[in-house]
Design a protein around this motif. Structure first.
Motif, short mmCIF file in Angstrom:
data_model
loop_
_atom_site.label_atom_id
_atom_site.label_comp_id
_atom_site.label_asym_id
_atom_site.label_seq_id
_atom_site.Cartn_x
_atom_site.Cartn_y
_atom_site.Cartn_z
N GLU A 495 0.83 -1.48 0.37
CA GLU A 495 -0.08 0.09 -0.02
C GLU A 495 1.21 1.04 0.10
N ALA A 496 2.09 1.68 0.67
CA ALA A 496 2.43 2.23 0.92
C ALA A 496 4.03 2.67 -0.37
N GLY A 497 4.00 1.27 -1.19
CA GLY A 497 4.87 1.97 -2.07
C GLY A 497 6.09 1.87 -2.11
N ALA A 498 6.62 2.31 -1.17
CA ALA A 498 8.49 2.74 -0.61
C ALA A 498 7.72 3.85 0.66
N ALA A 499 8.59 3.25 2.04
CA ALA A 499 8.61 3.52 3.07
C ALA A 499 9.55 3.70 3.81
N ALA A 500 10.09 4.28 5.31
CA ALA A 500 10.78 4.22 5.75
C ALA A 500 10.10 3.21 6.82
N MET A 501 11.14 2.62 7.54
CA MET A 501 10.53 1.54 8.55
C MET A 501 9.10 2.73 9.24
N GLN A 502 9.93 4.08 9.91
CA GLN A 502 9.37 4.64 11.49
C GLN A 502 8.39 5.23 10.53
N ALA A 503 7.86 5.42 9.47
CA ALA A 503 6.91 5.46 8.59
C ALA A 503 5.89 4.19 8.64
N LEU A 504 6.24 2.91 7.93
CA LEU A 504 5.63 1.67 8.64
C LEU A 504 4.92 1.39 9.76
N LEU A 505 6.11 1.80 10.81
CA LEU A 505 6.02 1.13 11.98
C LEU A 505 4.78 1.27 12.66
N PRO A 506 3.75 1.99 12.64
CA PRO A 506 2.44 2.81 13.15
C PRO A 506 1.54 2.04 12.35
N ARG A 507 1.66 1.98 11.52
CA ARG A 507 1.19 1.22 10.59
C ARG A 507 0.51 -0.27 10.61
N VAL A 508 1.88 -0.79 10.58
CA VAL A 508 2.02 -2.37 11.06
C VAL A 508 1.50 -2.91 11.85
N TYR A 509 2.05 -1.99 13.42
CA TYR A 509 1.70 -2.68 14.90
C TYR A 509 0.43 -1.25 15.58
N ASP A 510 -0.76 -1.41 14.55
CA ASP A 510 -1.78 -0.12 14.81
C ASP A 510 -2.59 -0.87 16.30
N ASP A 511 -2.21 -2.23 16.28
CA ASP A 511 -2.48 -2.83 17.71
C ASP A 511 -2.26 -3.19 19.14
N LEU A 517 5.99 0.43 21.16
CA LEU A 517 6.70 0.58 19.97
C LEU A 517 8.07 0.75 19.52
N ALA A 518 8.85 0.21 20.55
CA ALA A 518 9.95 0.73 20.59
C ALA A 518 10.36 -0.84 20.52
N MET A 519 10.20 -1.44 21.03
CA MET A 519 10.56 -3.11 21.10
C MET A 519 9.68 -3.70 19.68
N ALA A 520 8.45 -3.27 19.55
CA ALA A 520 7.46 -3.41 17.80
C ALA A 520 8.75 -3.33 16.94
N GLU A 521 8.77 -2.23 17.11
CA GLU A 521 10.51 -1.55 15.59
C GLU A 521 11.42 -3.07 15.56
N ARG A 522 12.13 -3.06 16.24
CA ARG A 522 13.06 -4.49 16.72
C ARG A 522 11.95 -5.62 15.28
N SER A 523 11.22 -5.92 15.53
CA SER A 523 9.96 -7.20 15.31
C SER A 523 9.42 -6.66 13.91
N LEU A 524 9.88 -5.47 13.61
CA LEU A 524 8.88 -5.69 12.41
C LEU A 524 10.66 -5.13 11.47
N LEU A 525 11.62 -5.06 12.32
CA LEU A 525 12.70 -4.99 11.40
C LEU A 525 13.26 -6.89 10.77
N ALA A 526 13.05 -7.47 12.06
CA ALA A 526 12.59 -8.76 11.60
C ALA A 526 12.23 -9.34 11.08
N HIS A 527 11.23 -9.08 10.54
CA HIS A 527 9.80 -9.41 9.52
C HIS A 527 10.52 -8.70 8.80
N LEU A 528 11.56 -7.66 7.68
CA LEU A 528 11.72 -6.90 7.20
C LEU A 528 12.62 -7.76 6.19
N GLU A 529 13.52 -8.10 7.74
CA GLU A 529 14.96 -9.06 6.64
C GLU A 529 14.81 -10.26 6.27
#
Length: 549
Positions: A495-511, A517-529
């Motif tokens: 949906e984003a097309g291209a986005a920095a991780m900080q922009a993706l974080l609140p949308r992926v972890y809106d729950d 969110l700081a710890m969720a950011e680490r899991s987001l990076l793990a998913h992206l990798e």
């Protein structure tokens, strides 16, 4: 003397509801004070299923057949008898009859009272009453609502199906003065308030049912809710002990499975709280001691497990460098401690190994710490065990299982005699395992979880929390949860097309709460990798984008 585990007797209960001026009201009856079971308690009409409730005539006469009724209850056959028992017991105890002739007419008040009196005197059973009067139970008007099984340890046990129905209009209810001595119509909220004030005694299942019925605006809404349920789970409370005394547990409560294992006869003395420093005997080979380090990341504290017998013991995960915890481990192991095993080298799991080795001379086994933050760099194993290696200790056999993901050096240990897997932080109870790159690797974590489905397991003994039963179901749920999050990451990326991780974080972890969110950011990076390693995402100049189809 070993207690006897009674087999629950099949039973049915009928919850009758009517619309009142201030909302739906539920019909409740008080059991006689002389009753052998829950004397004096307020209940819904109901009782045991009788042999006559299985008469094939009911399928011919009622508006529901046994095949459909059994399917709704999850039974192969015989389900219709529960519906019949609910209607019969309601009539016998309250005088309210959900039945009519071919035109839908129910006998008048005087005739109903006379029929009920003959039934109470043993002159006329319910089956004969309906046959002679050509009355057809309105079984399809009942909605299957809940399924309760009396916990072990009580003198009588029932396997009870609860049904919900609109009360028959223009009929007059009255207690039979034999099994029941009083009745009332009450909003669920009012009944619960009276129970809280000590004015009405109720059993646990009744209280939980009233809570489930609270908040509806009409009987129609109640029935619609019951009808829409996709599945009705069997609920068997378990009695336990906590810091505030007796505590009832339900499936889903964290201590539920462990209490069932340790107290199969329902004696109620097993604790449903984890208390640091309090030893818990999980089996003849296993004792758990929890370190006094509770917190957001550690739950009730880090579990250390002593495995073996009085001649030789291994400790799995010695825990943090805490004097009180180390003293407790030494006290419980005596002179028998031979091995110190670590699942990984995060700071709440391995640091106590050094002091335990100094005190006992025990051999330390584990994998060295990787050169990343939050690792116990002082950890120095005497030997690195190999994946698949079997370690014999005090009549127990521990098989080493390498499970990278949460940490690259993560090991689990399978107690083969009991099919109990000590999971460290690979699987935790009550929280999602953090996968924190660069040492944490989501792709490896998925693979390690998947590999456990090939193991013959009965129990999981996590580094944080109580024993977990049905291990393969727990693993599949974890995989499904992680996959759901990964699917969301990919969907947001597209949906984003291209986005920095900080922009993706609140949308992926809106729950997720903002403070997490700081710890969720680490899991987001793990998913992206993981997605990048699989060719499904890429990183270019700080922006992530989806790749491929």
């Amino acid at each position: 003397m070993t207690p006897t585990l009674l087999i629950p007797r099949p039973a049915a209960t009928l919850i009758l509801a009517r619309d009142g001026d201030q909302g739906p009201e539920i019909f409740m009856m008080q059991r006689t004070l002389k009753a052998n079971f829950v004397a004096g308690a307020y209940v819904f009409p109901g009782g045991a299923v009788d042999p006559a409730d299985h008469d094939p005539w009911w399928s011919e006469s009622a508006d529901l057949d046994d095949s459909a009724a059994s399917r709704i209850l999850g039974l192969e056959s015989g389900g219709l008898a529960y519906w019949v028992a609910a209607v019969r017991e309601c009539f016998e105890e309250s005088g309210l009859l959900l039945a009519g002739d071919v035109a839908g007419r129910t006998p008048g008040a005087a005739e109903l009272a006379a029929l009920r009196a003959r039934s109470a005197a043993g002159e006329l059973d319910f089956n004969t009453l309906c046959r002679e009067r050509r009355l057809f139970p309105a079984l399809s008007s009942l909605r299957y609502f809940s399924h309760w099984i009396t916990p072990p340890g009580l003198p009588r046990r029932f396997d009870t199906r609860f049904f919900l129905a609109a009360a028959p209009a223009e009929q007059i209810a009255a207690a039979d003065q034999v099994e029941t001595i009083a009745h009332d119509w009450l909003r669920p909220e009012d009944a619960l308030a009276r129970q809280q004030r000590g004015e009405m005694e109720m059993v646990f299942a009744t209280i939980q049912t009233l809570r489930a019925l609270s908040g509806f605006g009409s009987v129609e809404a109640m029935l619609a809710h019951a009808h829409a349920q996709e599945a009705v789970p069997a609920l068997m409370p378990r009695v336990s002990t906590g810091s505030k005394g007796r505590r009832m547990l339900l499936p889903g409560d964290r201590a539920y499975a462990e209490v069932g294992k340790l107290d199969p006869f329902g004696e109620g003395q097993t604790w449903s709280e984890i208390v640091p420093g309090k030893p818990v005997r999980l089996s003849e080979r296993v004792l758990r001691l929890t370190a006094p380090n509770p917190g957001y990341m550690t739950g009730p504290g880090t579990n250390s497990y002593l495995v073996g017998d009085a001649t030789a013991l291994a400790v799995i995960d010695p825990g943090p460098d805490d004097a009180a915890h180390i003293e407790a481990l030494l006290r419980e192991s005596g002179a028998a401690l031979r091995l110190i095993l670590t699942t990984h080298t995060h700071l709440d799991h391995s640091p106590a190994a050094r002091r335990l080795k100094e005190a006992t001379g025990a051999e330390v086994l584990g994998m060295p710490a990787p050169p990343h933050a939050r690792q116990d760099q002082a950890f120095a194993p005497d030997r690195v065990p190999a994946h698949g290696e079997r370690i014999a200790i005090g009549g127990a056999t521990l098989r080493v299982v390498h499970t990278p993901g949460h940490a690259s050096n993560h090991l689990c240990y399978l107690l083969e005699e009991e099919r109990m897997l000590f999971t460290g932080d690979h699987i935790m109870q009550g929280s999602t395992v953090v996968i924190n790159p660069p040492d944490g690797n989501m792709q490896a974590y998925f693979a390690s979880l998947q590999s456990l489905l090939e193991e013959d397991l009965e129990w999981l003994a996590p580094g944080h929390g109580f024993l977990i039963d049905q291990p393969h179901r727990a693993v599949r749920r974890l995989l499904a949860h992680r996959q759901s999050r990964e699917d969301k990451v990919l969907r947001v990326l597209r949906e984003a097309g291209a986005a920095a991780m900080q922009a993706l974080l609140p949308r992926v972890y809106d729950d997720v709460p903002a403070e997490r969110l700081a710890m969720a950011e680490r899991s987001l990076l793990a998913h992206l990798e993981k997605l990048a390693a699989e060719g499904r995402a890429s990183l270019d100049n700080g922006a992530w984008r989806a790749s491929g189809g």
